[in-house]
Design an enzyme around this catalytic site. Structure first.
Site, mmCIF file in Angstrom:
data_model
loop_
_atom_site.group_PDB
_atom_site.id
_atom_site.type_symbol
_atom_site.label_atom_id
_atom_site.label_comp_id
_atom_site.label_asym_id
_atom_site.label_seq_id
_atom_site.Cartn_x
_atom_site.Cartn_y
_atom_site.Cartn_z
ATOM 1 N N GLY A 29 0.795 -1.223 0.000
ATOM 2 C CA GLY A 29 0.000 0.000 0.000
ATOM 3 C C GLY A 29 0.820 1.262 0.000
ATOM 4 O O GLY A 29 1.761 1.413 -0.785
ATOM 5 N N ASP B 111 2.658 5.859 -11.313
ATOM 6 C CA ASP B 111 2.052 7.011 -11.975
ATOM 7 C C ASP B 111 0.538 7.010 -11.776
ATOM 8 O O ASP B 111 -0.069 8.055 -11.530
ATOM 9 C CB ASP B 111 2.363 6.981 -13.473
ATOM 10 C CG ASP B 111 3.858 7.006 -13.769
ATOM 11 O OD1 ASP B 111 4.615 7.524 -12.926
ATOM 12 O OD2 ASP B 111 4.252 6.508 -14.840
#
Length: 310
Positions: free
Chosen positions: A214, A243
């Protein structure tokens, strides 16, 4: 490109100074990429109208058409008169060994771009994301943001391997948000000579992606929390995942959500990319996205996000 054999079988160690080899490849895949277009694509998928700033060649026309069809403002892209768009070319053999080249091309002209005329056209920016680019361009845009008071985000990523400490320090200090993955955060510490605490004192928020674990978000008042990755991810290919996370995170911030909610949206958008070959090949409907937020982070998160992307 993929070579079915082994590069090693064609290399004679004591003759490498006379190297001249050719490989017959089985396939050629051309993928869209670039950190800025990838982020912009993710933002646009969530309903925003991001402005892409960078330098490309005349061969950018098809890519430009693709991005504009998907909601990205490309009017601020500088087109070189002499150089092609930057690209990465890689051949992989059956052992996963690679021969690769990166051509910067028109990227070297990104330092010619001034932000003020772009702002005059589109309005004051919520954020200027300064991602990996020509180092002189990164320095110029960071300096202009400080001078003109534009809130900026430092995301040095691939340039960290080549940049010296002075450049990294200059790109980070005063940023609203510092993005990096966990490995890059240690590179930043090592090259700048700053401790983790000193880095945090230079920015407002540090966002550190943790891969399958995460993301960690830390504010400069010392408060920190972690958000787990989205559930039930069938990972296929990791290129562009960071991204996409950034695109989702920034989209949520633009909606006025909390940092925790922004991290959750970023993780869900990243899940779509890691499950797809290619950085801009993923698809989802607003309802599918909300359902995935619900499955990973609960009803409250899903109900809040649904207000913004339905």
């Amino acid at each position: 490109m993929t070579f079915a054999g082994k590069f090693a079988d064609s290399l004679v160690v004591d003759q490498l100074d006379k190297l001249s080899v050719s490989f017959l490849v089985n396939d050629l895949e051309i993928r869209r990429g670039g950190v800025a277009p990838n982020m912009c694509f993710g933002l646009a998928k969530l309903g925003l109208r991001p402005v892409l700033v960078g330098a490309a060649g005349e061969d950018f026309a098809d890519y430009r058409s693709w991005l504009e069809r998907h909601g990205v403002d490309c009017d601020a892209v500088h087109i070189s008169e002499s150089k092609h768009t930057a690209r990465f070319v890689c051949t992989t053999d059956s052992t996963m060994a690679q021969f690769a080249s990166f051509y910067p091309g028109a990227m070297s002209e990104a330092s010619q771009i001034e932000l003020a005329p772009i702002v005059a056209r589109v309005g004051a920016p919520a954020y200027v994301v300064i991602g990996a680019d020509d180092p002189d361009a990164m320095k110029r845009h960071t300096a202009e943001c400080r001078q003109r008071g534009y809130p900026f985000i430092a995301d040095c990523s691939q340039q960290l391997a080549f940049a010296e400490g002075d450049l990294i320090r200059d790109l980070i200090e005063g940023a609203t948000i510092l993005f990096s993955n966990e490995y890059e955060s240690h590179v930043i510490e090592k090259k700048t000579g700053w401790s983790a605490e000193e880095i945090l004192a230079k920015v407002d928020i540090q966002v550190t992606t943790l891969g399958k674990d995460g993301v960690r978000v830390t504010k400069n008042d010392g408060t920190s929390f972690e958000v787990p990755a989205a559930k039930d991810v069938a990972a296929v290919e990791p290129t562009g995942v960071g991204d996409a996370f950034r695109g989702g995170f920034l989209a949520a911030l633009s909606w006025g959500t909390s940092l925790e909610r922004a991290a959750q949206v970023g993780c869900v958008l990243a899940a779509y990319v890691v499950e797809t070959v290619g950085t801009q090949e993923y698809e989802f409907t607003p309802q599918q996205f909300v359902d995935r937020v619900r499955a990973s982070y609960g009803d409250a998160a899903a109900d809040e996000i649904a207000k913004h992307i339905d």
